[in-house]
Structures are given as structure tokens and as C-alpha cells.
Design an enzyme around this catalytic site. Structure first.
Site, PDB file in Angstrom:
ATOM      1  N   HIS A  41       0.847  -1.189   0.000  1.00  0.00           N
ATOM      2  CA  HIS A  41       0.000   0.000   0.000  1.00  0.00           C
ATOM      3  C   HIS A  41       0.884   1.242   0.000  1.00  0.00           C
ATOM      4  O   HIS A  41       1.533   1.558   0.985  1.00  0.00           O
ATOM      5  CB  HIS A  41      -0.908   0.011   1.222  1.00  0.00           C
ATOM      6  N   HIS A 150      -1.246   5.809   7.214  1.00  0.00           N
ATOM      7  CA  HIS A 150      -1.251   5.850   5.759  1.00  0.00           C
ATOM      8  C   HIS A 150       0.162   6.063   5.200  1.00  0.00           C
ATOM      9  O   HIS A 150       0.972   6.771   5.803  1.00  0.00           O
ATOM     10  CB  HIS A 150      -2.134   6.995   5.264  1.00  0.00           C
ATOM     11  N   SER A 201      -3.370   9.684   9.234  1.00  0.00           N
ATOM     12  CA  SER A 201      -2.379  10.352   8.401  1.00  0.00           C
ATOM     13  C   SER A 201      -1.035  10.399   9.120  1.00  0.00           C
ATOM     14  O   SER A 201      -0.985  10.540  10.341  1.00  0.00           O
ATOM     15  CB  SER A 201      -2.841  11.786   8.091  1.00  0.00           C
ATOM     16  N   GLU A 387      -9.915  -0.277   3.362  1.00  0.00           N
ATOM     17  CA  GLU A 387      -9.245   0.570   4.342  1.00  0.00           C
ATOM     18  C   GLU A 387     -10.225   0.896   5.471  1.00  0.00           C
ATOM     19  O   GLU A 387     -11.111   1.720   5.321  1.00  0.00           O
ATOM     20  CB  GLU A 387      -8.735   1.846   3.673  1.00  0.00           C
ATOM     21  N   TYR A 427     -13.040   2.260   1.212  1.00  0.00           N
ATOM     22  CA  TYR A 427     -13.012   2.469   2.662  1.00  0.00           C
ATOM     23  C   TYR A 427     -14.145   1.744   3.382  1.00  0.00           C
ATOM     24  O   TYR A 427     -15.144   1.344   2.770  1.00  0.00           O
ATOM     25  CB  TYR A 427     -13.069   3.968   2.977  1.00  0.00           C
ATOM     26  N   ASP A 542      18.805   1.550  -7.188  1.00  0.00           N
ATOM     27  CA  ASP A 542      17.622   2.413  -7.160  1.00  0.00           C
ATOM     28  C   ASP A 542      16.669   2.052  -6.021  1.00  0.00           C
ATOM     29  O   ASP A 542      15.737   2.790  -5.723  1.00  0.00           O
ATOM     30  CB  ASP A 542      16.891   2.391  -8.501  1.00  0.00           C
ATOM     31  N   SER A 544      17.744   1.830  -2.969  1.00  0.00           N
ATOM     32  CA  SER A 544      18.319   2.442  -1.774  1.00  0.00           C
ATOM     33  C   SER A 544      17.669   3.794  -1.498  1.00  0.00           C
ATOM     34  O   SER A 544      17.389   4.566  -2.423  1.00  0.00           O
ATOM     35  CB  SER A 544      19.831   2.625  -1.951  1.00  0.00           C
ATOM     36  N   THR A 547      19.391   7.027  -2.960  1.00  0.00           N
ATOM     37  CA  THR A 547      19.388   7.373  -4.377  1.00  0.00           C
ATOM     38  C   THR A 547      17.998   7.834  -4.807  1.00  0.00           C
ATOM     39  O   THR A 547      16.984   7.428  -4.241  1.00  0.00           O
ATOM     40  CB  THR A 547      19.794   6.174  -5.245  1.00  0.00           C
TER      41      THR A 547
END
EC number: 3.5.1.23
Length: 613
Positions: A41, A150, A201, A387, A427, A542, A544, A547
Site C-alpha cells: 500500500h 497511511h 495520516s 481501508e 473504505y 535504485d 536504496s 538514491t
């Protein structure tokens, strides 16, 4: 004997691994950790693998390039896991994490019964549960963690693939347990899973008007100038990268602490139960005289308003319990008017998209969904296809716990919600939260009694497990399998061009000569030169966190890629280079040919000081 395979994503590239496969028999556990691919997610991931019309429209269709690597990677992971199982043990540990979550719809939460709210200290769940997996020798080989927040620390301005705060937490813990290994390599896998995060949130500074800095309107989360688009939640960092780092590090630190202190062994048997349910037609007896029913799917006006984590572009606001003649007229002309039955069923939701009555070219929303539960000893994992808000999740956990413990076979149960599992159905709010019709209520697609229906179904699964009667559960109606009418709105990519007198992979802006310290396929590598072997060793990819890879489509069928390496303070001094790998499309005769290319920077040094010999 039962086998259960579970997977988790990590790091910033969306690359994933099979977290484990359990074989549970006579209080013995077999766990194998292996490489694979999956989804997680995140609001910064690839799209194009759902097969319902609404989802296909928002992702510009069904994109085989997205779904095929996922399917192949998962199947390969399961195959490898089957042949590499070994005995092990599981331990559990519980704790609380504060300062990393905020309820983004507190007005809806306050509509829940007062006596129910007074049973809890917070309007979000702070609980963290960690399962620690070890070999028989006690060596740690993996972990799973659940926490409700989230994955939207990376906001809607982001254009890079990222697994957000949970992915960064996984990256950090795996770096701890697999020192010297690249992301996706090494024996230890850390899985950080979603829970009842529907109204939660990570942007802990809360919603403010971006143009004035003043708090947004409490009821509908809008601003006097700019409406909902200007009302955005921020924090806790200075920008989205900093916020992702802070929240991810908080989650990682708590999980690491709980993992280190996990001494309570999980023993018992593994049970699983699964059913298909037609969520448009579930009737629930709520008392001696009344029954309630679910509805055909529909989305309300407040769905288009978005949330404080990312508002909508049009003039919709959260909390709308009446329709808008302008938008309703456009809807009626293009998509058709919702039937009286659907409007009455969803009351007080003003319907914007009557998706349950829209079936061209394919159904716009799922009708047949999964309900699923797995118990590992006294730990119950409830797989929910949506959700759940904070209070919805609390009610579900309590209902499942009551059923499991009613027969006496389960004691001191930990019930966790594995949100966004199997199919996606938006939801799930409480009946009381639904009445307020903020974003979460407007996105509860099966109507005001959606939660009641899920409580009824999951109670049934828990009761069957507790009574050892899972084999008597009806399978339920099979979901449709779509082969025809899948569409792709993106079109075939054009050929790639390059400026005259240049080659694909040319470096447009070279690295500086000196900087001060501050597996699988990859777009980016950072490599250090090993003087002992005269080889270049890959130290970052990529995947990591350090980066970042940007691809910008330019004009005249030309594009540029930018690679960033944010050098960590502990990077070893030495000679480095950055490499980029890609493919370009060219026309040869009547055929389009895809050709790989690569670009390599000049060698540069990383040193503790600009003054070096």
C-alpha cells in the site's frame, strides 16, 4: 498441515520479497525467506493491474508491463520457498508508538458513541505488534509488524516510485540485519504491514491552508481561497522526503525495540478460513426486530474532494450530504442517473458515481470480494479488502476476539487487521462516521451498513476456526474472471530520439571530482572502486533510500534522466562512479526494436575533507 505464504514490499523501488511461508504442525513452525516481487500500500507505486473499469480509467488502462513482473515474481517466490523450508520459532511483542499518526477526519470520529470513544485514549490506534521469526538456533531470520498509518508522507507532488514511510522502515531494519548487503539481498526480511489506517495520516503537523498558513475549516477541510486543494496536511519534516524519513525511522525504531525484546513464543496450530461474498447483497440481523442490508457500489460527492493528504482539483468539499445540480447533471448525461433504490440505500450519501449500475466495458467496482482470516497460534490476522477507519478496526478486532475466545480454545489473543488485502474496495467506516460523509464515508462503497456486513462475515470465519468447522463453510459465489474488454488508454510508446552527434547514455552533466561526506535489475548503481581486487563494487541501487532517479519526458521524442546520490555521513572514503541503465526504442524498417543502453559518470572521490592528498 497448512501452508501460508505472505509477502511484503520494501525500500523505494517497489522491489519486494516473499516474507515467508509457514508450515505449522504440532507446534512446530517452518519458515523460509526468499526473493520475489509483490505490491504494497503506497500512493507512489505503479498502477495498471486492477481489472475493474474505475481503476483502469484512473491508471490509463490494464497495463501488462505492470502486472506480469508481479505475477511472475510472486509465483517464483512460492516455488523457491516450497523447496527451501526449515524449522523455526515465532515470538510476539506488543508496544505503542506515539507522535507518528494523526486522525485526518476527527469530526467523523466524534460522531461515534461517546461511551465507545471513552474506552480509548486516542482517536487513532497506537498499537504495534511484531512477530519475530527465528531458526531453531535462535538466529533471527525475519519479522512482521503492524501499525496503523497511511503511506502518504510522500505527497501528491511526488513523481518517483516509493514505498513511502513503511518501505523506509523496512529498508532501515533490513540494513541493520543484513550489513553490507544491497536492498533485496541478505537473509533477513522485515515486513511492515498496513492495519486500520483509513482515517490515519502521517502528516502530524495537521492540515493548514497552503496559501495563508492558517488552519483549514474544521468541518469540511477547505480554505477561504482555493477550497480543498489548498487545505493540505504537512509534517513532521521540512519536506516530503524529510517527513518520510522521520515517520519511517519512528516506525523502524519501535519495531526494532519490540523485535529485540520479543520473548513470548507463539505456539499452537495454524488455521485459515476464506469465503467469497457478494457484498452488494448482505443482510444482517442487528436486533430482534430489524435487519439491514448492503448496497450496490457507489461513490459520494465527498469522494471527489479528496483528503487533507491530497485534495481534489474540482469544487467538491468533504462533508457533502446534498448533491450539486451542476455535477449531478453532468453525471446523468454521461453516466446515467442512479436508481431510486440505490439512492435510498446509500442515504445520506449524495451519489456522484453509481458504479454498481455501470458495467461497460466491465463492471466499475467489484461485487464479489474475499473475506479471509489466518490464526497463528493465538495471533489472528484478519485480511480485509479495504481501508478500515480506526473505530471500524476496533470493532472488528473485538468481534473476532470474542468469537475466537468463546469456545475456550484461544486465550490472550492478538487480533491484527491486514488492510488492503486481496481485492480493493475503498473504505470501511462505522455507521456513525458514514453519516458525516467526509472522504472516508463517501468512499464506503457498499453503503452505511458495510461494516455491519463485514462484522457478520468475519464473526462467521472466527467461529468456524474456534469450533474447528472451517470445512463446513460455504465457498461462496465465484468472482468474475475478465479476459475480454480489458483496455489500455496509454497507446504504444513512440520511438526515442537523441540529439545529433550524441548517443543514448551520454552523461549530460558530470559529477564534481571530489565530494565531502554528508540485485536484480536496477536503473541506478553507485559503485566504489576496490583497490585490492581492481573491481567496481555496487554499494547502492535504485532501491536504496540514498538514491533518487528522475525521468523527464521532453519534446521531440527526447527525454533526460537525472540520478541523485545523497551521500550519507558514514560513506567510506574512496573513488566512486554512478551508472544508469535503461532501454530506448528505435525503428528498424517496419519493426520497433528495444535496445539497452547505459551511461557512466566520471570517477569522483568521497572524502571527509576537501583537502586531501
Amino acid at each position: 498441515m497448512t501452508l501460508w505464504t505472505f509477502r511484503r514490499c520494501y525500500a523505494s523501488s517497489g522491489k519486494c520479497r516473499l516474507v515467508g511461508q509457514l508450515h505449522w504442525s504440532e507446534k512446530r513452525t517452518v519458515l523460509q525467506i526468499q526473493t520475489g516481487q509483490c505490491g504494497t500500500h503506497t500512493h507512489s507505486g505503479l498502477a495498471g493491474y486492477f481489472q475493474y473499469t474505475l481503476f483502469m480509467i484512473t491508471s490509463k488502462g490494464y497495463i501488462k508491463a505492470s502486472i506480469e513482473p508481479l505475477v511472475k515474481g510472486i509465483v517464483k517466490s512460492i516455488d523457491i520457498a516450497h523447496s527451501n523450508m526449515k524449522p523455526g520459532r515465532i515470538y510476539r511483542s506488543r508496544g505503542e508508538l506515539d507522535g507518528s499518526s494523526l486522525n485526518r477526519s476527527p469530526h467523523s470520529y466524534l460522531n461515534n458513541p461517546e461511551d465507545e470513544r471513552h474506552r480509548y485514549t486516542w482517536n487513532t490506534d497506537k498499537q504495534v505488534l511484531v512477530l519475530k521469526f527465528t531458526g531453531l538456533d535462535g538466529d533471527g531470520i525475519g519479522m512482521l509488524s503492524w501499525f496503523a498509518v497511511h503511506a502518504v508522507s510522500m505527497n501528491l507532488t511526488n513523481r518517483m516510485v516509493s514505498s513511502d514511510n513503511m518501505g523506509y522502515a523496512s529498508y532501515l531494519l533490513e540494513q541493520d540485519k543484513n550489513p553490507g548487503q544491497l536492498p533485496g539481498q541478505g537473509g533477513f526480511v522485515a515486513g511492515f504491514s498496513s492495519s486500520n489506517l483509513g482515517d490515519v495520516s502521517p502528516n502530524t503537523k495537521g492540515p493548514h491552508c497552503a496559501n495563508t498558513g492558517l488552519p483549514c475549516d474544521y468541518l469540511n477541510s477547505s480554505c477561504p481561497v482555493g477550497g480543498t486543494k489548498m487545505c493540505m496536511a504537512f509534517g513532521p519534516g521540512d519536506d516530503m522526503f524529510d517527513s518520510t524519513r522521520i515517520i519511517g525511522h519512528n516506525i523502524y525504531s519501535k519495531a526494532k525495540e519490540l523485535y529485540a525484546n520479543a520473548v513470548e513464543e507463539v505456539t499452537g496450530f495454524l488455521h485459515s478460513a476464506h469465503q467469497w461474498v457478494n457484498m452488494t447483497d448482505v443482510t444482517v440481523q442487528i436486533n430482534d426486530t430489524h435487519t439491514v442490508s448492503t448496497c450496490k457500489p457507489a461513490l459520494g460527492h465527498s469522494f471527489a474532494a479528496g483528503t487533507t493528504d491530497g485534495g481534489g482539483d474540482l469544487n467538491f468539499t468533504q462533508g457533502a450530504v446534498e448533491g450539486d445540480p451542476f455535477w449531478d447533471g453532468i453525471r446523468d448525461a454521461i453516466l446515467g442517473k442512479p436508481s431510486n433504490q440505490t439512492q435510498e440505500c446509500h442515504h445520506p450519501k449524495p451519489i456522484l458515481f453509481n458504479t454498481g449500475e455501470m458495467n461497460w466495458p466491465l463492471p466499475w467496482h467489484p461485487q464479489i470480494v474475499d473475506v479471509q482470516m489466518i490464526t497463528i497460534g493465538s495471533v489472528a490476522v484478519v485480511a480485509v479488502p479495504g481501508e478500515m477507519t480506526t473505530m471500524s478496526g476496533r470493532r472488528l478486532r473485538e468481534a473476532v476476539r470474542q468469537e475466537l475466545e468463546s469456545e475456550g480454545g484461544f486465550r490472550d489473543s492478538d487480533v491484527v487487521i491486514a488492510g488492503l488485502s486481496n481485492v480493493y474496495t475503498h473504505y470501511i467506516t462505522t455507521y456513525e462516521e458514514y453519516q458525516v460523509q467526509r472522504y472516508e464515508g463517501a468512499s464506503t462503497i457498499y453503503g452505511p451498513h458495510t461494516l455491519s456486513a463485514y462484522l457478520h462475515k468475519y464473526r462467521g470465519l472466527a467461529r468456524a476456526i474456534a469450533q474447528d468447522k472451517v470445512s463446513e463453510l460455504p465457498v461462496g459465489p465465484q468472482p468474475p474472471f475478465f479476459e475480454k474488454n480489458l483496455f489500455n488508454l496509454m497507446g504504444a510508446p513512440t520511438v526515442d530520439k537523441k540529439p545529433d552527434n550524441s548517443s543514448f547514455g551520454d552523461v549530460l552533466q558530470q559529477v564534481y571530482p571530489v565530494y565531502r561526506q554528508v540485485g536484480n535489475k536496477t536503473f541506478v548503481t553507485v559503485e566504489i572502486y576496490d583497490n585490492r581486487t581492481n573491481n567496481w563494487d555496487v554499494v547502492y541501487t535504485d532501491a536504496s533510500w540514498e538514491t533518487r532517479f528522475h525521468w523527464l519526458k521532453g519534446s521531440n521524442q527526447q527525454s533526460n534522466s537525472t540520478v541523485e546520490w545523497h551521500i550519507p555521513p558514514l560513506a567510506p572514503s574512496g573513488s566512486y562512479r554512478i551508472r544508469h541503465f535503461g532501454h530506448h526504442k528505435q525503428r528498424k524498417g517496419l519493426q520497433a526494436v528495444i535496445t539497452p543502453y547505459q551511461g557512466t559518470s566520471n570517477v569522483f572521490r568521497v572524502t571527509a575533507s576537501f583537502y586531501y592528498q
